[in-house]
Design a protein around this motif. Sequence first.
Motif, mmCIF file in Angstrom:
data_model
loop_
_atom_site.group_PDB
_atom_site.id
_atom_site.type_symbol
_atom_site.label_atom_id
_atom_site.label_comp_id
_atom_site.label_asym_id
_atom_site.label_seq_id
_atom_site.Cartn_x
_atom_site.Cartn_y
_atom_site.Cartn_z
ATOM 1 N N UNK A 248 0.844 -1.214 0.000
ATOM 2 C CA UNK A 248 0.000 0.000 0.000
ATOM 3 C C UNK A 248 0.875 1.259 0.000
ATOM 4 N N UNK A 249 1.926 1.228 0.850
ATOM 5 C CA UNK A 249 2.783 2.413 0.964
ATOM 6 C C UNK A 249 3.477 2.732 -0.364
ATOM 7 N N UNK A 250 3.879 1.689 -1.070
ATOM 8 C CA UNK A 250 4.605 1.910 -2.337
ATOM 9 C C UNK A 250 3.709 1.713 -3.555
ATOM 10 N N UNK A 251 2.438 1.546 -3.293
ATOM 11 C CA UNK A 251 1.444 1.379 -4.354
ATOM 12 C C UNK A 251 1.832 0.270 -5.346
ATOM 13 N N UNK A 252 2.171 -0.875 -4.775
ATOM 14 C CA UNK A 252 2.459 -2.053 -5.609
ATOM 15 C C UNK A 252 1.145 -2.836 -5.744
ATOM 16 N N UNK A 253 0.687 -3.019 -6.950
ATOM 17 C CA UNK A 253 -0.591 -3.715 -7.119
ATOM 18 C C UNK A 253 -0.479 -4.807 -8.176
ATOM 19 N N UNK A 254 -1.470 -5.663 -8.186
ATOM 20 C CA UNK A 254 -1.561 -6.667 -9.251
ATOM 21 C C UNK A 254 -3.030 -6.800 -9.655
ATOM 22 N N UNK A 255 -3.236 -7.313 -10.863
ATOM 23 C CA UNK A 255 -4.608 -7.500 -11.334
ATOM 24 C C UNK A 255 -5.147 -8.782 -10.729
ATOM 25 N N UNK A 256 -6.178 -8.674 -9.907
ATOM 26 C CA UNK A 256 -6.752 -9.828 -9.231
ATOM 27 C C UNK A 256 -7.561 -10.688 -10.185
ATOM 28 N N UNK A 257 -8.104 -11.785 -9.617
ATOM 29 C CA UNK A 257 -8.908 -12.693 -10.439
ATOM 30 C C UNK A 257 -10.139 -11.997 -11.000
ATOM 31 N N UNK A 258 -10.581 -10.954 -10.285
ATOM 32 C CA UNK A 258 -11.745 -10.190 -10.763
ATOM 33 C C UNK A 258 -11.322 -9.034 -11.673
ATOM 34 N N UNK A 259 -10.002 -9.050 -12.033
ATOM 35 C CA UNK A 259 -9.453 -8.015 -12.918
ATOM 36 C C UNK A 259 -9.332 -6.634 -12.280
ATOM 37 N N UNK A 260 -9.568 -6.563 -10.968
ATOM 38 C CA UNK A 260 -9.366 -5.283 -10.291
ATOM 39 C C UNK A 260 -7.966 -5.244 -9.695
ATOM 40 N N UNK A 261 -7.442 -4.016 -9.524
ATOM 41 C CA UNK A 261 -6.123 -3.869 -8.921
ATOM 42 C C UNK A 261 -6.204 -4.174 -7.427
ATOM 43 N N UNK A 262 -5.263 -5.008 -6.953
ATOM 44 C CA UNK A 262 -5.247 -5.367 -5.530
ATOM 45 C C UNK A 262 -3.839 -5.212 -4.964
ATOM 46 N N UNK A 263 -3.788 -5.078 -3.627
ATOM 47 C CA UNK A 263 -2.487 -4.995 -2.955
ATOM 48 C C UNK A 263 -2.055 -6.393 -2.505
ATOM 49 N N UNK A 264 -0.849 -6.831 -2.882
ATOM 50 C CA UNK A 264 -0.398 -8.166 -2.461
ATOM 51 C C UNK A 264 0.096 -8.170 -1.008
ATOM 52 N N UNK A 265 0.172 -9.370 -0.446
ATOM 53 C CA UNK A 265 0.685 -9.565 0.917
ATOM 54 C C UNK A 265 2.122 -10.066 0.812
ATOM 55 N N UNK A 266 2.953 -9.561 1.702
ATOM 56 C CA UNK A 266 4.398 -9.712 1.500
ATOM 57 C C UNK A 266 5.074 -10.485 2.629
#
Length: 352
Positions: free
Chosen positions: A115-133
Amino acid sequence: MPSRFCSKSFSRTKADAPTSRPRARPFLRSREFWWQEGHTLHETAEEAIAETEQQLNCYADFYEKVLAIPVLRGRKTEKEKFAGADATYTVECMMKDHKALQGGTSHYFGDKFSRAYDVTFAGRDNRQQYPFQTSWGTTTRMIGAVIMAHGDNNGLVLPPQIAPIQIIVLPVAQHKPGVLEAAGALCERLQAAGLRVKMDDSDNSMGWKCAQYEMKGVPLRVEIGPRDIESGACVMVRRDNGEKTVVALEELEAKAKELLNAVHDGLFARAKQNLDEHTYEARSLEEAKALQTERGGFIKTMWCGELDCELAMKEKAGMSSRCIPFRQETLGETCACCGKSAKHMVIWGVAY
Ligand SMILES: [Zn+2]
């Protein structure tokens, strides 16, 4: 091996007394470590937490099954955890001098950094999501751990799985006819069985050679001389306990492997005994302090979870929290430091 290491004795010496300037400890406190580390991103928190646990278990297994060092697995307190982590897991080892060494850690970060660095990926629903690290790491401190967990007054004692030379073959009375040939054949058979084997047919005396390979920590020594050749046998000597076994040559490979496994098991058992015999329970800070001063080792107490009590343990008993073990025990209902209701059992110790 650097001479700096050779000057370090495993027994307590004056040099172990606290001084104003920390003493350099090769492999433990030096300017450079080699790190092994990993960083992963996951779709879900559950997956990331599972990864964090898997990596911790990977380190624990490596310590126990390869390095023959038993470990405690647990979680770090808020104070000791990695900055920014939701949770830090650790494997903690006890050295021969009863001090603690952190063997490796793994961290779960949640999604706060993505969230802090705005790293996202396209989820299964095609929406941008924040991954867990996650991240996890260990270092060349492991080498220090091996030296200090297994070494003795005669030098290194290497666990067979990491020993560069697993077996040293020494011909006895090698000037006599047939001895070198027999020793060479024996060496070749062991090498063909997949073992790391070396023969020393130098002119050094037998006593010199034995001491030299003991110092280098070679797990198994094989001796063969004229009498052994006559009786179709050789002698195997374990580095960890000095035990000698007469082995018939037809059983050479099988027995060598069996004894190397026995050295691993023997080292692990001895280190486990050290850990068990120097882990104590305390009901109060005073008792914890007395145990640490008189005997040293790991002290288990109940703890309320408050930073003040953790700081008091450091200040009054000189111990930091090593971990909140996954395997919890109930030693009582109240915190050893403040007497309030306890939340966890904690392991305290003096760490390298
Ligand atoms: Zn407390």
